[in-house]
Enzyme design. Structure first.
Site, PDB file in Angstrom:
ATOM      1  N   ASP A 261      27.927 -17.534  14.440  1.00  0.00           N
ATOM      2  CA  ASP A 261      28.475 -18.810  13.982  1.00  0.00           C
ATOM      3  C   ASP A 261      29.868 -19.007  14.576  1.00  0.00           C
ATOM      4  O   ASP A 261      30.615 -18.036  14.776  1.00  0.00           O
ATOM      5  CB  ASP A 261      28.559 -18.799  12.453  1.00  0.00           C
ATOM      6  CG  ASP A 261      28.848 -20.163  11.850  1.00  0.00           C
ATOM      7  OD1 ASP A 261      27.921 -20.781  11.318  1.00  0.00           O
ATOM      8  OD2 ASP A 261      30.018 -20.605  11.913  1.00  0.00           O
TER       9      ASP A 261
ATOM     10  N   HIS B  70      30.568 -17.530   4.325  1.00  0.00           N
ATOM     11  CA  HIS B  70      31.952 -17.634   3.861  1.00  0.00           C
ATOM     12  C   HIS B  70      32.125 -17.209   2.399  1.00  0.00           C
ATOM     13  O   HIS B  70      33.251 -16.947   1.966  1.00  0.00           O
ATOM     14  CB  HIS B  70      32.469 -19.067   4.011  1.00  0.00           C
ATOM     15  CG  HIS B  70      32.609 -19.519   5.428  1.00  0.00           C
ATOM     16  ND1 HIS B  70      33.307 -18.797   6.375  1.00  0.00           N
ATOM     17  CD2 HIS B  70      32.135 -20.622   6.070  1.00  0.00           C
ATOM     18  CE1 HIS B  70      33.261 -19.437   7.532  1.00  0.00           C
ATOM     19  NE2 HIS B  70      32.549 -20.533   7.377  1.00  0.00           N
TER      20      HIS B  70
ATOM     21  N   ASP C  87      26.829 -23.915  15.268  1.00  0.00           N
ATOM     22  CA  ASP C  87      27.996 -24.753  15.517  1.00  0.00           C
ATOM     23  C   ASP C  87      28.836 -24.244  16.687  1.00  0.00           C
ATOM     24  O   ASP C  87      29.860 -24.836  17.018  1.00  0.00           O
ATOM     25  CB  ASP C  87      28.852 -24.894  14.255  1.00  0.00           C
ATOM     26  CG  ASP C  87      28.985 -23.621  13.455  1.00  0.00           C
ATOM     27  OD1 ASP C  87      28.551 -22.549  13.942  1.00  0.00           O
ATOM     28  OD2 ASP C  87      29.512 -23.674  12.331  1.00  0.00           O
TER      29      ASP C  87
END
Length: 304
Positions: A159, A123, A246
């Protein structure tokens, strides 16, 4: 047998995010415990502290200074992105992990490498830390790989959250492919299929958003059919993977509902797409049991 290296460091455990933060040191402890039965088959490596020029290949000086200031003062950057006194060392070594991995490939020490790092990175943009990420670890690895002679590099990001920072960094670079599958709607809100790159990089960004609950039935076919074709068409010299677990059904922060078996098939499909060196960089994954299980499954596929 494929030669696989496993890279981690105790400094990553000293990135203290507090007792309630999902991106906790317990994540890495779970990974280390799950990987222990495979340790005799893995080459252990340690990261370096990324020197400033390596960071500046991706990030602005202002951003680097801000991260250092917040870490040394143990002050959060935002509500999600927490820093402690140990975070600066951890961040530098997370950024340096990919450098060691690339050097290991160049030195012919390994064919594939897994970097079990904290904090995660995908990110982080050139100018900002966000979403638990301080520096963009995988982007730093890519820029270093380019400096070591890898002309074309592909990044696959599974992800559950879109790697907005990685996409931004390479959006106009025609020699770096960025491909992401992610949940939508979800943080950070980017990753539309219409985001395809710009300038020299037009056509080298691929986004595959999926609604909550998509599960193995949607994600696995993408990786077994479309992704290999995209990678082969791009013909990279090196493959890097933002390995965020995740997407797992047990994860508390998202709802993509992929099983451990689904993760295994995704990893198998990625590795089977091309016979080139590969570096996996740990990103998310916040159910510690599922995280350890998935990393072990990943390493088993890497060793195949």
């Amino acid at each position: 047998m494929t030669r696989v290296a496993f890279l981690t460091d105790p400094a990553y455990l000293r990135h203290d995010t507090g007792p309630w933060h999902p991106e906790s040191p317990e994540r890495l402890r779970a990974v280390e415990a799950a990987v222990a039965p495979l340790s005799s088959r893995l080459l252990p490596l340690s990261p370096i502290r990324a020197a400033r020029p390596l960071l500046e290949a991706v990030h602005t000086p202002t951003h680097i200074d801000r991260v250092e200031t917040h870490c040394l003062a143990a002050e959060p950057i935002d509500a999600d992105t927490v820093c402690s006194e140990g975070s600066w060392e951890a961040a530098l070594k997370a950024a340096g992990a990919g450098v060691v991995a690339v050097d290991a490939l160049v030195a012919n020490l390994a064919d594939r490498l897994f970097c079990a790092v904290r904090p995660p990175g995908h990110h982080a943009t050139p100018e900002a830390a966000m979403g638990f990420c301080l520096f963009n670890n995988i982007a730093i690895a890519v820029r270093y790989a380019q400096s070591r002679g890898y002309a074309r590099v592909a990044i696959v990001d599974f992800d559950v959250h879109h790697g907005n920072g990685t996409q931004e960094i390479f959006y106009e670079d025609g020699n770096v492919l960025y491909l992401s599958s992610h949940q939508s709607p979800a943080y950070p809100g980017s990753g539309s299929p219409q985001e395809r790159g710009a300038g020299a990089g037009l056509g080298t960004t691929f986004n595959f958003p999926f609604p909550p609950g998509s599960g193995d039935e949607a994600l696995v076919p993408l990786y077994e059919t479309k992704v290999p074709a995209i990678l082969r068409d791009f013909a990279p010299d090196l493959l890097l993977v933002s390995a965020g677990y995740d997407l797992h059904a047990a994860d508390p922060l998202a709802q993509l509902e992929v099983t451990t078996g689904g993760v295994r098939r995704i990893v198998r499909a990625i590795l089977g797409s091309l016979e080139i060196p590969a570096i996996f960089m740990l990103e998310g994954g916040y159910d510690t049991h599922a995280l350890g299980e998935c990393v072990a499954a990943t390493l088993e596929e890497m060793l195949w």
